[in-house]
Design a protein around this motif. Structure first.
Motif, mmCIF file in Angstrom:
data_model
loop_
_atom_site.group_PDB
_atom_site.id
_atom_site.type_symbol
_atom_site.label_atom_id
_atom_site.label_comp_id
_atom_site.label_asym_id
_atom_site.label_seq_id
_atom_site.Cartn_x
_atom_site.Cartn_y
_atom_site.Cartn_z
ATOM 1 N N ALA A 1 0.660 -1.204 -0.103
ATOM 2 C CA ALA A 1 0.120 0.076 0.031
ATOM 3 C C ALA A 1 0.867 1.273 -0.117
ATOM 4 O O ALA A 1 0.368 2.256 -0.467
ATOM 5 C CB ALA A 1 -0.986 0.052 1.105
ATOM 6 N N SER A 2 2.213 1.290 0.549
ATOM 7 C CA SER A 2 2.924 2.358 0.365
ATOM 8 C C SER A 2 3.707 2.369 -0.670
ATOM 9 O O SER A 2 4.423 3.517 -0.953
ATOM 10 C CB SER A 2 3.735 2.383 1.768
ATOM 11 N N GLY A 3 3.591 1.579 -1.564
ATOM 12 C CA GLY A 3 4.452 1.636 -2.780
ATOM 13 C C GLY A 3 5.901 0.794 -2.754
ATOM 14 O O GLY A 3 6.522 0.728 -3.608
ATOM 15 N N ALA A 4 5.942 0.304 -1.551
ATOM 16 C CA ALA A 4 7.319 -0.283 -1.341
ATOM 17 C C ALA A 4 7.188 -1.703 -1.708
ATOM 18 O O ALA A 4 6.102 -2.348 -1.772
ATOM 19 C CB ALA A 4 7.821 -0.440 0.035
ATOM 20 N N THR A 5 8.314 -2.319 -2.488
ATOM 21 C CA THR A 5 8.283 -3.524 -2.711
ATOM 22 C C THR A 5 8.393 -4.634 -1.839
ATOM 23 O O THR A 5 9.475 -4.493 -0.915
ATOM 24 C CB THR A 5 9.275 -3.870 -4.003
ATOM 25 N N PRO A 6 7.611 -5.558 -1.467
ATOM 26 C CA PRO A 6 7.928 -6.607 -0.396
ATOM 27 C C PRO A 6 8.983 -7.597 -0.798
ATOM 28 O O PRO A 6 9.389 -7.634 -1.728
ATOM 29 C CB PRO A 6 6.468 -7.584 -0.338
ATOM 30 N N ALA A 7 9.559 -8.019 0.369
ATOM 31 C CA ALA A 7 10.865 -8.989 0.459
ATOM 32 C C ALA A 7 10.486 -10.249 -0.543
ATOM 33 O O ALA A 7 11.356 -10.708 -1.169
ATOM 34 C CB ALA A 7 11.370 -9.498 1.825
ATOM 35 N N CYS A 8 9.189 -10.787 -0.443
ATOM 36 C CA CYS A 8 8.928 -11.614 -1.286
ATOM 37 C C CYS A 8 7.327 -11.544 -1.523
ATOM 38 O O CYS A 8 6.621 -11.162 -0.767
ATOM 39 C CB CYS A 8 9.210 -13.188 -0.520
ATOM 40 N N SER A 9 6.913 -12.689 -2.465
ATOM 41 C CA SER A 9 5.575 -12.669 -2.813
ATOM 42 C C SER A 9 5.009 -13.946 -3.102
ATOM 43 O O SER A 9 6.013 -15.025 -3.451
ATOM 44 C CB SER A 9 5.212 -11.916 -4.167
ATOM 45 N N VAL A 10 3.910 -14.460 -2.760
ATOM 46 C CA VAL A 10 3.451 -15.835 -2.834
ATOM 47 C C VAL A 10 1.976 -15.807 -3.558
ATOM 48 O O VAL A 10 1.198 -15.042 -3.167
ATOM 49 C CB VAL A 10 3.559 -16.550 -1.418
ATOM 50 N N GLU A 11 2.018 -16.675 -4.541
ATOM 51 C CA GLU A 11 0.763 -16.860 -5.196
ATOM 52 C C GLU A 11 0.219 -18.370 -5.071
ATOM 53 O O GLU A 11 0.956 -19.263 -4.973
ATOM 54 C CB GLU A 11 0.655 -16.692 -6.700
ATOM 55 N N TYR A 12 -0.934 -18.258 -4.318
ATOM 56 C CA TYR A 12 -1.419 -19.747 -3.860
ATOM 57 C C TYR A 12 -2.777 -19.952 -4.560
ATOM 58 O O TYR A 12 -3.565 -19.059 -4.722
ATOM 59 C CB TYR A 12 -1.862 -19.609 -2.342
ATOM 60 N N SER A 13 -3.226 -20.825 -5.347
ATOM 61 C CA SER A 13 -3.995 -21.556 -6.049
ATOM 62 C C SER A 13 -4.507 -22.878 -5.702
ATOM 63 O O SER A 13 -3.590 -23.752 -5.728
ATOM 64 C CB SER A 13 -4.014 -21.133 -7.351
ATOM 65 N N ASP B 1 -12.425 -25.001 1.707
ATOM 66 C CA ASP B 1 -11.935 -24.054 3.050
ATOM 67 C C ASP B 1 -11.064 -22.965 2.701
ATOM 68 O O ASP B 1 -10.466 -22.869 1.755
ATOM 69 C CB ASP B 1 -11.094 -25.118 3.771
ATOM 70 N N PRO B 2 -11.045 -22.068 3.868
ATOM 71 C CA PRO B 2 -10.390 -20.963 3.536
ATOM 72 C C PRO B 2 -8.986 -20.961 3.201
ATOM 73 O O PRO B 2 -8.241 -22.020 3.853
ATOM 74 C CB PRO B 2 -10.619 -20.157 5.139
ATOM 75 N N ALA B 3 -8.376 -20.189 2.193
ATOM 76 C CA ALA B 3 -6.905 -20.397 1.782
ATOM 77 C C ALA B 3 -6.069 -19.772 2.973
ATOM 78 O O ALA B 3 -6.656 -18.648 3.556
ATOM 79 C CB ALA B 3 -6.847 -19.663 0.160
ATOM 80 N N PRO B 4 -5.002 -20.172 2.877
ATOM 81 C CA PRO B 4 -3.940 -19.606 3.727
ATOM 82 C C PRO B 4 -3.761 -18.057 3.504
ATOM 83 O O PRO B 4 -4.056 -17.746 2.115
ATOM 84 C CB PRO B 4 -2.658 -20.228 3.567
ATOM 85 N N THR B 5 -3.423 -17.096 4.291
ATOM 86 C CA THR B 5 -3.569 -15.509 4.239
ATOM 87 C C THR B 5 -2.187 -15.051 4.212
ATOM 88 O O THR B 5 -1.979 -13.846 3.857
ATOM 89 C CB THR B 5 -4.678 -14.964 5.106
ATOM 90 N N THR B 6 -1.217 -15.894 4.958
ATOM 91 C CA THR B 6 -0.013 -15.444 5.377
ATOM 92 C C THR B 6 1.013 -16.281 5.153
ATOM 93 O O THR B 6 0.859 -17.466 5.524
ATOM 94 C CB THR B 6 -0.012 -14.826 7.087
ATOM 95 N N PHE B 7 2.056 -15.795 4.436
ATOM 96 C CA PHE B 7 3.169 -16.688 3.797
ATOM 97 C C PHE B 7 4.395 -15.860 4.732
ATOM 98 O O PHE B 7 4.729 -14.851 4.417
ATOM 99 C CB PHE B 7 3.134 -16.804 2.495
ATOM 100 N N GLU B 8 5.507 -16.930 4.976
ATOM 101 C CA GLU B 8 6.847 -16.532 5.308
ATOM 102 C C GLU B 8 7.869 -17.399 4.378
ATOM 103 O O GLU B 8 7.570 -18.655 4.418
ATOM 104 C CB GLU B 8 6.826 -16.912 6.943
ATOM 105 N N LEU B 9 8.730 -16.643 3.930
ATOM 106 C CA LEU B 9 9.815 -17.139 3.315
ATOM 107 C C LEU B 9 10.938 -17.082 3.935
ATOM 108 O O LEU B 9 11.398 -15.655 4.418
ATOM 109 C CB LEU B 9 9.887 -16.552 1.845
ATOM 110 N N ASN B 10 11.815 -18.237 4.602
ATOM 111 C CA ASN B 10 13.001 -18.008 5.469
ATOM 112 C C ASN B 10 12.679 -17.080 6.584
ATOM 113 O O ASN B 10 13.624 -16.152 6.892
ATOM 114 C CB ASN B 10 14.186 -17.561 4.592
ATOM 115 N N GLY B 11 11.649 -17.057 7.027
ATOM 116 C CA GLY B 11 11.304 -16.197 8.380
ATOM 117 C C GLY B 11 10.874 -14.906 8.156
ATOM 118 O O GLY B 11 10.270 -14.237 9.295
#
Length: 496
Positions: free
Chosen positions: A29-41, A122-132
């Motif tokens: 939302a602030s325009g910064a690129t997150p450290a990682c992104s995950v697509e779940y399907s 069932d509800p899909a996961p909403t939070t993902f952590e990559l290497n913590g």
């Protein structure tokens, strides 16, 4: 207490999910690129199961290995997977790289998939952590403070912050001189997941999980750690060690503090070969509870931890989980001398770091933080604590005690005899209380006695294990208590 050995569910499949397209990293939302992104399907589903895929995009620094972690919201259970080593503990799923797809450059991506029982709806996961590190999150964002209320009998610091604590006589006080008590839980995982190659924490440590803890009116969380994982020794998977491990611990500490919760970082598992009486394992590495800290790594661990948090007086330090030199030595006097002074201790084959060595390491790093020091007999015996108390130039130490229904000192008569002399001299914190009955009759007695003696206490443990294999407070990370946990929850709420 050490955690029970937890089962791992893992299966390797024979095919991989193909990459669909080259994706640009999303912006927060602030325009910064997150450290990682995950697509779940969910790619296919049927009455009793479904097939799903994840696409991991690394927007941060290149890495030679990766581990993705997320939580199911329902009863889904991974039964088979591919392009990653899949495992599941409770609702927490971990996917770690195979030998052939560990490299993940900046801007690179990797696909993996799995089959699970349950419903794809069932509800899909909403939070993902990559290497913590939490993915799809603004790297400059901070967790929101908890909306939970306060009580004038246990005043918080400024809203959204944890108080700086200091020993004053036999009381704990904040920066304004108001008396404080530590009431809370342990959050196990950081001591064993990394050394077992399964991650950093056992279950979620995101803001929602901290809010669930705070809802119990908890004001303190003790965080067991592993010295080899913190220091990044060669035997630990780099994905879970060194900078990655330290960063994950710092992030969790920040989330706790944002909810006004005092973090206690604690040295739980350490290096050194011990095969004597009550040995937890024969492994030289930090894969079980040892009788005492080791001179090789433990002072370095505390120097590093203290240096990391020395500018944050809200963080307290618990020097060592459960010393038991009394099981290795022939007399209690020898055990207490070993406990304080370390060195060559009877019955222990490695060079020991005593409690004085660890206090010195903390203070040499420039940290003035509150230090908790446990007794012997797995922290259940404090009879010679006062006479062997380590010298502390900062004058900021407290006695730590552990109490379970199966300990030797587990009655009010023993507590009156052994603990009251300590409580009269220094602040007193029961860092672990619990029972192996799946009920709360014993902890009810302990809490009542400690309340009457103006002491602090924390329940073991905020993990979703079977309470019959170890004292587990919850059955879900949303804060649903076990029958045992109900006793602690209701009591803490009654104090506020």
């Amino acid at each position: 207490m050490s955690p029970p050995r937890l089962p791992v569910i893992a299966a390797a499949g024979a095919f991989a999910v193909a990459a669909a397209a080259v994706l640009l990293p999303p912006l927060t939302a602030s325009g910064a690129t997150p450290a990682c992104s995950v697509e779940y399907s969910v790619t296919n589903s049927w009455d009793s199961g479904f097939q799903a895929g994840v696409k991991i995009i690394n927007n941060g620094a290149p890495t030679s290995s990766w581990s993705l972690k997320f939580d199911f919201a329902g009863t889904q259970k991974v039964t088979q997977g591919w392009s990653a080593k899949w495992s599941q503990s409770g609702r927490t799923v971990t996917a770690s790289n195979e030998s052939w797809n560990g490299a993940l450059p900046t801007g690179g991506s990797v696909d993996a998939g799995f089959i699970a029982s349950g419903k794809g709806s069932d509800p899909a996961p909403t939070t993902f952590e990559l290497n913590g590190v939490t993915c799809d999150k603004d790297p400059g964002s901070s967790p929101s403070p908890s909306p939970t209320g306060t009580d004038p009998s246990q005043p918080p610091a400024d809203p959204g912050t944890a108080p700086a604590l200091h020993a004053s006589g036999n009381k704990l006080v904040d920066a304004k001189g108001a008396e404080r008590h530590l009431y809370g839980v342990n959050r196990s995982g950081g001591e064993f997941m990394c050394v077992q190659g399964r991650g950093i924490f056992d279950g979620p440590v995101d803001d929602a999980s901290v809010a669930a803890i705070a809802d119990w009116k908890v004001n303190t969380v003790r965080i067991p750690l592993n010295e080899e994982c913190w220091l990044g020794t060669a035997d630990i998977d780099p994905a879970y060690a060194g900078a990655n491990y330290v960063s994950a611990v710092k992030d969790y500490v920040s989330r706790l503090e944002a909810h006004g919760i005092t973090p206690i970082v604690e040295l739980h598992w350490t290096y050194g070969t011990y095969t004597g009486n009550s040995s937890g394992c024969a492994d030289v590495h930090a894969s079980c509870q040892k009788p005492m800290p080791d001179a090789q790594y433990s002072p370095s661990f505390w120097k590093s931890v203290a240096g990391t948090f020395k500018d944050d007086p809200a963080v307290a330090f618990d020097l060592f989980n459960e010393p038991y030199p009394d099981r290795a030595t022939t007399t209690l006097d020898q055990a207490w001398t070993c406990w304080r002074d370390g060195g060559t201790c009877p019955g222990i084959g490695y060079e020991v770091a005593g409690m004085q060595d660890l206090v010195d390491a903390v203070r040499a790093a420039g940290a003035q933080n509150l230090v908790l020091i446990p007794g012997v007999a797995y922290a259940n015996d404090l009879r010679q604590w006062v006479s062997h108390e380590p010298a502390d130039p900062a004058g900021n130490t407290a006695a730590a005690w552990h109490s379970y229904n199966f300990n030797t000192c587990s009655s009010a008569s023993c507590w009156n005899e052994q603990l009251t002399p300590v409580i009269s001299k220094v602040p007193f914190v029961a860092g672990e209380i619990g029972e192996n009955t799946c009920s709360h009759g014993y902890v009810d007695q302990v809490m009542s006695w400690l309340d009457a003696h103006d002491a602090s206490y924390l329940g073991w443990t905020w993990n979703t294990w079977d309470c019959s294999t170890g004292p587990s407070l919850i059955s879900s990370y949303d804060g649903t208590p076990t029958p045992y946990g109900t006793g602690l929850r209701d009591h803490l709420r009654s104090l506020r």
